[in-house]
Design an enzyme around this catalytic site. Structure first.
Site, PDB file in Angstrom:
ATOM      1  N   GLY A  15      30.858  24.130  -7.459  1.00 33.35           N
ATOM      2  CA  GLY A  15      31.568  22.860  -7.320  1.00 33.35           C
ATOM      3  C   GLY A  15      31.990  22.258  -8.655  1.00 33.35           C
ATOM      4  N   ASP A  59      14.754  21.854  -9.346  1.00 29.86           N
ATOM      5  CA  ASP A  59      14.993  20.826  -8.328  1.00 29.86           C
ATOM      6  C   ASP A  59      14.900  19.478  -9.031  1.00 29.86           C
ATOM      7  OD1 ASP A  59      14.897  18.925  -6.339  1.00 29.86           O
ATOM      8  OD2 ASP A  59      13.387  19.966  -5.129  1.00 29.86           O
ATOM      9  N   ASN A  86      24.873  15.984 -12.901  1.00 27.21           N
ATOM     10  CA  ASN A  86      25.891  16.188 -11.857  1.00 27.21           C
ATOM     11  C   ASN A  86      25.310  16.465 -10.472  1.00 27.21           C
ATOM     12  OD1 ASN A  86      28.636  17.307 -10.762  1.00 27.21           O
ATOM     13  ND2 ASN A  86      27.200  19.008 -10.571  1.00 27.21           N
ATOM     14  N   TYR A 154      24.564   7.175   0.585  1.00 25.53           N
ATOM     15  CA  TYR A 154      25.243   7.826  -0.550  1.00 25.53           C
ATOM     16  C   TYR A 154      25.918   6.801  -1.458  1.00 25.53           C
ATOM     17  CZ  TYR A 154      28.534  10.711  -3.151  1.00 25.53           C
ATOM     18  OH  TYR A 154      29.244  11.300  -4.163  1.00 25.53           O
ATOM     19  N   PRO A 184      34.417  10.488  -9.612  1.00 20.98           N
ATOM     20  CA  PRO A 184      35.553  11.187  -9.001  1.00 20.98           C
ATOM     21  C   PRO A 184      35.879  10.623  -7.615  1.00 20.98           C
ATOM     22  CG  PRO A 184      33.754  12.720  -9.569  1.00 20.98           C
ATOM     23  CD  PRO A 184      33.205  11.335  -9.620  1.00 20.98           C
TER      24      PRO A 184
END
Ligand SMILES: NC(=O)c1ccc[n+]([C@@H]2O[C@H](COP(=O)([O-])OP(=O)(O)OC[C@H]3O[C@@H](n4cnc5c(N)ncnc54)[C@H](O)[C@@H]3O)[C@@H](O)[C@H]2O)c1
Length: 250
Positions: A15, A59, A86, A154, A184
């Site tokens: 990604g 993780d 990220n 989120y 973004p």
């Protein structure tokens, strides 16, 4: 290897994170792919281009895993110049009305998206502090600026990231560490493409809201990250750049 620019990219296996890692590697940095899956494979692909790359299975929601990743970076490359925070949960989340998001789901998202960035930052901090320098770029999202519905956990997690970017910038500035963010718009990342429910519901709305009316690609996010990590941004800290084709203006 003291002169090498050393960059950790969490969630760098695919990604947006992978596009960022590819660019730093192309520009001559040593890159560390810190990802819960696919880290060693991605690092091997990058190393095959002639760049220095290390893959570490990590993780970000596990403090011991974050510390081990920071230690592995210093062992391999001797320093940490940039952390790109990220990794995060997004593309696999289901659009859900606020009243139907369970407590467990809230905690899962906040744990990875907020605590995860905090834990990775805490793990790299001693090294950056001893260097007296460092750049942290936190991956946010356009959603808290726009108030996107049906993803409240989120959106709240990325709003927290914007707040942490500002507050940590104030706290770490005197140590020579800059903290900035990139937000973004809806981006056709590997994760998004693998989850058609997101594409169907969000893609058309997102593209229509832009003045640059096309799909946003992972590569569209890269330049802002590279800039904020660079000496060209030496006098910038606490800022979050929105990269979304003109859907939202600060
Ligand atoms: N794609 C979008 O539309 C979009 C828009 C705005 C912001 N973002 C943000 O950009 C970042 C990357 O998104 P993407 O769409 O490229 O994601 P993606 O799903 O394509 O890739 C995410 C990567 O993060 C890794 N990851 C997930 N949980 C992890 C954990 N606990 N520890 C370590 N690694 C973990 C995954 O294994 C994967 O390699 C996320 O923070 C996301 O919230 C994405």
């Amino acid at each position: 290897m003291g002169d090498k620019n050393v960059v950790i990219i969490t969630g760098g296996a695919m990604g947006i994170g992978r596009a960022i890692a590819d660019r730093f590697a192309k520009d001559g940095s040593a890159v560390v792919i810190a990802d819960v899956s696919g880290a060693t494979e991605a690092a091997a692909e990058i190393a095959a281009t002639g760049a220095q790359a290390l893959g570490v299975t990590c993780d970000i929601s596990d403090p011991a895993s974050c510390s081990a990743m920071a230690d592995a970076t210093v062992t391999a490359f001797g320093r940490i110049d940039t952390l790109v925070n990220n990794a995060g949960l997004y593309s696999t989340l289901k659009l859900t009305e606020f009243k139907d998001i369970t407590t467990e789901e809230w905690q899962r998202v906040l744990n990875v998206n907020v605590m995860g960035q905090a834990l990775v930052t805490a793990a790299v901090l001693p090294t950056m502090q001893s260097q007296g320098s460092g750049a942290i770029v936190n991956m946010s999202s356009g959603t808290p600026f726009k108030g996107v519905p049906y993803l409240l956990h989120y959106v709240a997690s990325k709003g927290a990231i914007n707040a942490m970017t500002k507050a940590l910038a104030k706290e770490l500035g005197s140590a020579g560490i800059r903290v900035n963010g990139v937000a973004p718009g809806f981006t056709m990342s590997d994760g998004v493409k693998a989850n058609p429910h997101q594409i169907e519901k969000l893609k058309d709305i997102s593209v229509q809201a832009r003045v640059i009316a096309r799909d946003q690609l992972p590569e569209d996010v890269v330049g802002a990250v590279v800039f904020l990590a660079s000496r060209d941004a030496a006098f910038m800290t606490g800022q979050t750049l929105v990269v979304d084709g003109g859907a939202y203006f600060h």
